[in-house]
Design a protein around this motif. Sequence first.
Motif, PDB file in Angstrom:
ATOM      1  N   UNK A   1      -8.940   8.169 -14.382  1.00  0.00           N
ATOM      2  CA  UNK A   1     -10.161   7.590 -14.959  1.00  0.00           C
ATOM      3  C   UNK A   1     -10.076   7.368 -16.467  1.00  0.00           C
ATOM      4  N   UNK A   2      -9.226   8.129 -17.133  1.00  0.00           N
ATOM      5  CA  UNK A   2      -9.094   7.976 -18.582  1.00  0.00           C
ATOM      6  C   UNK A   2      -8.594   6.591 -18.963  1.00  0.00           C
ATOM      7  N   UNK A   3      -7.888   5.925 -18.032  1.00  0.00           N
ATOM      8  CA  UNK A   3      -7.352   4.595 -18.319  1.00  0.00           C
ATOM      9  C   UNK A   3      -8.310   3.481 -17.911  1.00  0.00           C
ATOM     10  N   UNK A   4      -9.455   3.857 -17.364  1.00  0.00           N
ATOM     11  CA  UNK A   4     -10.510   2.903 -17.010  1.00  0.00           C
ATOM     12  C   UNK A   4     -10.038   1.858 -16.006  1.00  0.00           C
ATOM     13  N   UNK A   5      -9.288   2.334 -15.035  1.00  0.00           N
ATOM     14  CA  UNK A   5      -8.868   1.456 -13.955  1.00  0.00           C
ATOM     15  C   UNK A   5      -7.425   1.025 -14.065  1.00  0.00           C
ATOM     16  N   UNK A   6      -6.802   0.835 -12.910  1.00  0.00           N
ATOM     17  CA  UNK A   6      -5.394   0.447 -12.877  1.00  0.00           C
ATOM     18  C   UNK A   6      -5.165  -0.972 -13.375  1.00  0.00           C
ATOM     19  N   UNK A   7      -6.211  -1.761 -13.483  1.00  0.00           N
ATOM     20  CA  UNK A   7      -6.054  -3.152 -13.880  1.00  0.00           C
ATOM     21  C   UNK A   7      -5.714  -3.374 -15.333  1.00  0.00           C
ATOM     22  N   UNK A   8      -5.708  -2.315 -16.129  1.00  0.00           N
ATOM     23  CA  UNK A   8      -5.454  -2.470 -17.561  1.00  0.00           C
ATOM     24  C   UNK A   8      -3.991  -2.274 -17.955  1.00  0.00           C
ATOM     25  N   UNK A   9      -3.113  -2.068 -16.980  1.00  0.00           N
ATOM     26  CA  UNK A   9      -1.705  -1.846 -17.286  1.00  0.00           C
ATOM     27  C   UNK A   9      -0.926  -3.160 -17.302  1.00  0.00           C
ATOM     28  N   UNK A  10       0.228  -3.134 -17.948  1.00  0.00           N
ATOM     29  CA  UNK A  10       1.084  -4.322 -17.984  1.00  0.00           C
ATOM     30  C   UNK A  10       1.536  -4.722 -16.586  1.00  0.00           C
ATOM     31  N   UNK A  11       1.721  -3.743 -15.708  1.00  0.00           N
ATOM     32  CA  UNK A  11       2.213  -4.032 -14.358  1.00  0.00           C
ATOM     33  C   UNK A  11       1.174  -4.717 -13.488  1.00  0.00           C
ATOM     34  N   UNK A  12      -0.086  -4.618 -13.866  1.00  0.00           N
ATOM     35  CA  UNK A  12      -1.155  -5.246 -13.088  1.00  0.00           C
ATOM     36  C   UNK A  12      -1.726  -6.456 -13.829  1.00  0.00           C
ATOM     37  N   UNK A  13      -2.219  -6.234 -15.039  1.00  0.00           N
ATOM     38  CA  UNK A  13      -2.765  -7.340 -15.808  1.00  0.00           C
ATOM     39  C   UNK A  13      -1.738  -8.399 -16.141  1.00  0.00           C
TER      40      UNK A  13
ATOM     41  N   UNK B   1       0.840  -1.198   0.000  1.00  0.00           N
ATOM     42  CA  UNK B   1       0.000   0.000   0.000  1.00  0.00           C
ATOM     43  C   UNK B   1       0.874   1.246   0.000  1.00  0.00           C
ATOM     44  N   UNK B   2       0.674   2.106  -1.002  1.00  0.00           N
ATOM     45  CA  UNK B   2       1.464   3.329  -1.110  1.00  0.00           C
ATOM     46  C   UNK B   2       0.652   4.386  -1.845  1.00  0.00           C
ATOM     47  N   UNK B   3       0.697   5.636  -1.390  1.00  0.00           N
ATOM     48  CA  UNK B   3      -0.080   6.703  -2.041  1.00  0.00           C
ATOM     49  C   UNK B   3       0.220   6.878  -3.528  1.00  0.00           C
ATOM     50  N   UNK B   4       1.417   6.507  -3.965  1.00  0.00           N
ATOM     51  CA  UNK B   4       1.762   6.654  -5.380  1.00  0.00           C
ATOM     52  C   UNK B   4       0.806   5.843  -6.251  1.00  0.00           C
ATOM     53  N   UNK B   5       0.374   4.698  -5.750  1.00  0.00           N
ATOM     54  CA  UNK B   5      -0.536   3.848  -6.520  1.00  0.00           C
ATOM     55  C   UNK B   5      -1.957   4.395  -6.551  1.00  0.00           C
ATOM     56  N   UNK B   6      -2.208   5.444  -5.784  1.00  0.00           N
ATOM     57  CA  UNK B   6      -3.532   6.064  -5.743  1.00  0.00           C
ATOM     58  C   UNK B   6      -3.589   7.352  -6.546  1.00  0.00           C
ATOM     59  N   UNK B   7      -2.491   7.707  -7.210  1.00  0.00           N
ATOM     60  CA  UNK B   7      -2.411   8.979  -7.931  1.00  0.00           C
ATOM     61  C   UNK B   7      -3.458   9.021  -9.050  1.00  0.00           C
ATOM     62  N   UNK B   8      -4.370   9.974  -8.956  1.00  0.00           N
ATOM     63  CA  UNK B   8      -5.476  10.058  -9.911  1.00  0.00           C
ATOM     64  C   UNK B   8      -5.060  10.602 -11.267  1.00  0.00           C
TER      65      UNK B   8
END
Length: 296
Positions: free
Chosen positions: A141-153, A128-135
């Motif tokens: 919101x333009x990316x439709x959620x953090x789950x769509x990045x290579x680092x997550x998906x 848990x880190x505030x950097x991962x919450x950076x809007x």
Amino acid sequence: MENIVREYATPLSVLAAGALVAMTVYYGPSGSSRSVSAGANDSAELQEAVLPTAGVTLPITWGDLGARLVEVGAIDPEKLAALYEQRGGFPAEYQRLIEKNANEKIVITNWNSGYLLNLLWALGLANSNPILEDASEMMNPAYKGAGNFASTGGWTLAKGNAMDHYNMHQLILLTSEQQENVDRVSRNIFRPCCGNSTHFPDCNHGMAMLGLLELMASQGVGEQEMYKTALAVNSYWFPETYLTIATYMQQKGVAWKDVSAKEMLGRDFSSGSGYANISSQVTKPQSGQGGGGCSA
């Protein structure tokens, strides 16, 4: 499994003994140039400076973080072991890092750099880190959620979905001063696979570097040492990139041991566009092993 980064061998930047390497570096907009020939010994020395055969000792201990990542499910040990069994085996050193009491200093080498990348990737994603919450970045919101990045998906070695663990676990607790250091340093560290800094960890290398910065800050590592360590680690993750940058600096009369780590990690050298500019000014043998892809 196919999204997990593969481990890269040392680039073949050392030619056979006696062969000469012709390298031409172009300076300035005027198009003036200077050609320098370097022997195989020079290439070997440069590679040893950038990618020491014995590895680089990092100013951190791993402790029980591997065991805790397993405990919370950010790493599924069976999936992890199966991945490396496909690559020839899961050695005792790897097993020890997902168990408790790995208290010795970590040494990164050509051999284990990919494995450490995966462990740090899991740490950066799950902690848990505030950097991962950076809007404006990961949570834009333009990316439709953090789950769509290579680092997550791309993280398929967790129990359940990677987003079940994203920014969810209190693995490393930072003071306000330590968090400020991570925030500041992360904005100045780029990676050649894209144009983003570590503060926007949208690929595995960015997320892993974030985890490394958090760990260093929590163990009292100072800002300059953080940059120095990050440069050493990035060099093993992107060997061809930093051998090229080191060649460029060598032609400017600056030995790799004397470079500014912060400058080398900045946008002008280590971002995708910055490295492309540097690379265009350096003619060197192609090893065929560039390393550093964001997926397998």
